[in-house]
Design a protein around this motif. Structure first.
Motif, mmCIF file in Angstrom:
data_model
loop_
_atom_site.group_PDB
_atom_site.id
_atom_site.type_symbol
_atom_site.label_atom_id
_atom_site.label_comp_id
_atom_site.label_asym_id
_atom_site.label_seq_id
_atom_site.Cartn_x
_atom_site.Cartn_y
_atom_site.Cartn_z
ATOM 1 N N UNK A 28 0.822 -1.232 -0.019
ATOM 2 C CA UNK A 28 -0.109 0.045 -0.006
ATOM 3 C C UNK A 28 0.969 1.217 0.075
ATOM 4 N N UNK A 29 1.986 1.299 0.811
ATOM 5 C CA UNK A 29 2.715 2.480 0.924
ATOM 6 C C UNK A 29 4.365 1.987 0.672
ATOM 7 N N UNK A 30 4.522 2.125 -0.655
ATOM 8 C CA UNK A 30 5.689 1.645 -1.180
ATOM 9 C C UNK A 30 6.991 2.274 -0.788
ATOM 10 N N UNK A 31 6.671 3.570 -0.177
ATOM 11 C CA UNK A 31 7.855 4.305 0.287
ATOM 12 C C UNK A 31 8.500 3.903 1.799
ATOM 13 N N UNK A 32 7.724 3.068 2.447
ATOM 14 C CA UNK A 32 8.241 2.447 3.471
ATOM 15 C C UNK A 32 9.303 1.530 3.357
ATOM 16 N N UNK A 33 10.196 1.519 4.490
ATOM 17 C CA UNK A 33 11.274 1.046 4.355
ATOM 18 C C UNK A 33 11.300 -0.335 5.508
ATOM 19 N N UNK A 34 12.100 -1.110 5.365
ATOM 20 C CA UNK A 34 12.123 -2.137 6.560
ATOM 21 C C UNK A 34 12.389 -1.584 8.039
ATOM 22 N N UNK A 35 13.344 -0.587 7.936
ATOM 23 C CA UNK A 35 13.304 0.017 9.373
ATOM 24 C C UNK A 35 12.088 0.795 9.865
ATOM 25 N N UNK A 36 11.324 1.268 8.689
ATOM 26 C CA UNK A 36 10.067 2.057 9.329
ATOM 27 C C UNK A 36 9.166 0.971 9.808
ATOM 28 N N UNK A 37 9.112 -0.264 9.435
ATOM 29 C CA UNK A 37 8.264 -1.209 9.863
ATOM 30 C C UNK A 37 8.725 -2.134 10.937
ATOM 31 N N UNK A 38 9.975 -1.720 11.409
ATOM 32 C CA UNK A 38 10.473 -2.685 12.489
ATOM 33 C C UNK A 38 9.589 -2.688 13.714
ATOM 34 N N UNK A 39 9.103 -3.805 13.932
ATOM 35 C CA UNK A 39 8.028 -4.306 15.159
ATOM 36 C C UNK A 39 9.004 -4.793 16.227
ATOM 37 N N UNK A 40 8.685 -3.938 17.477
ATOM 38 C CA UNK A 40 9.031 -4.517 18.714
ATOM 39 C C UNK A 40 7.865 -4.560 19.772
ATOM 40 N N UNK A 41 7.716 -5.836 20.350
ATOM 41 C CA UNK A 41 6.615 -6.045 21.124
ATOM 42 C C UNK A 41 6.362 -4.990 22.233
ATOM 43 N N UNK A 42 5.253 -4.473 22.301
ATOM 44 C CA UNK A 42 4.753 -3.293 23.236
ATOM 45 C C UNK A 42 5.141 -1.900 22.837
ATOM 46 N N UNK A 43 5.623 -1.791 21.382
ATOM 47 C CA UNK A 43 5.922 -0.386 20.792
ATOM 48 C C UNK A 43 5.014 -0.384 19.649
ATOM 49 N N UNK A 44 3.861 -0.869 19.432
ATOM 50 C CA UNK A 44 3.209 -1.042 18.192
ATOM 51 C C UNK A 44 2.681 0.590 17.899
ATOM 52 N N UNK A 45 2.495 1.497 18.968
ATOM 53 C CA UNK A 45 2.338 2.905 18.404
ATOM 54 C C UNK A 45 3.379 3.411 17.882
ATOM 55 N N UNK A 46 4.895 3.089 18.056
ATOM 56 C CA UNK A 46 5.763 3.641 17.482
ATOM 57 C C UNK A 46 5.671 3.251 15.894
ATOM 58 N N UNK A 47 5.299 2.085 15.491
ATOM 59 C CA UNK A 47 5.437 1.717 14.234
ATOM 60 C C UNK A 47 4.330 2.370 13.480
ATOM 61 N N UNK A 74 5.009 4.969 10.479
ATOM 62 C CA UNK A 74 4.209 4.800 9.235
ATOM 63 C C UNK A 74 3.552 6.221 8.726
ATOM 64 N N UNK A 75 2.946 6.864 9.908
ATOM 65 C CA UNK A 75 2.309 8.311 9.698
ATOM 66 C C UNK A 75 3.238 9.199 9.191
ATOM 67 N N UNK A 76 4.295 9.306 9.607
ATOM 68 C CA UNK A 76 5.529 10.274 9.555
ATOM 69 C C UNK A 76 5.853 10.197 7.968
#
Length: 61
Positions: free
Chosen positions: A20-39, A43-45
């Protein structure tokens, strides 16, 4: 989709988000448990979408 469901399916969810948002990188989508809001915030930024629209997109996957 609950936080646990997101965690278990994150690679699949991440792939859909990148489609959907091809401009995102793997670093943008780095998921850490408990930090969903950061992801969502990263994405929003990068995309300019609202947090609610991002959450809705993820919830509907």
């Amino acid at each position: 989709m609950t936080k646990l469901e997101i965690k278990g399916r994150w690679n699949e969810v991440k792939g859909s988000i990148k489609q959907k948002w091809a401009q995102l990188t793997d670093d943008d989508l780095l998921f850490e448990e408990g930090k969903e809001e950061e992801v969502v915030g990263r994405i929003q930024a990068r995309t300019g979408e609202t947090k609610d629209s991002i959450r809705d997109f993820i919830a509907n996957l």
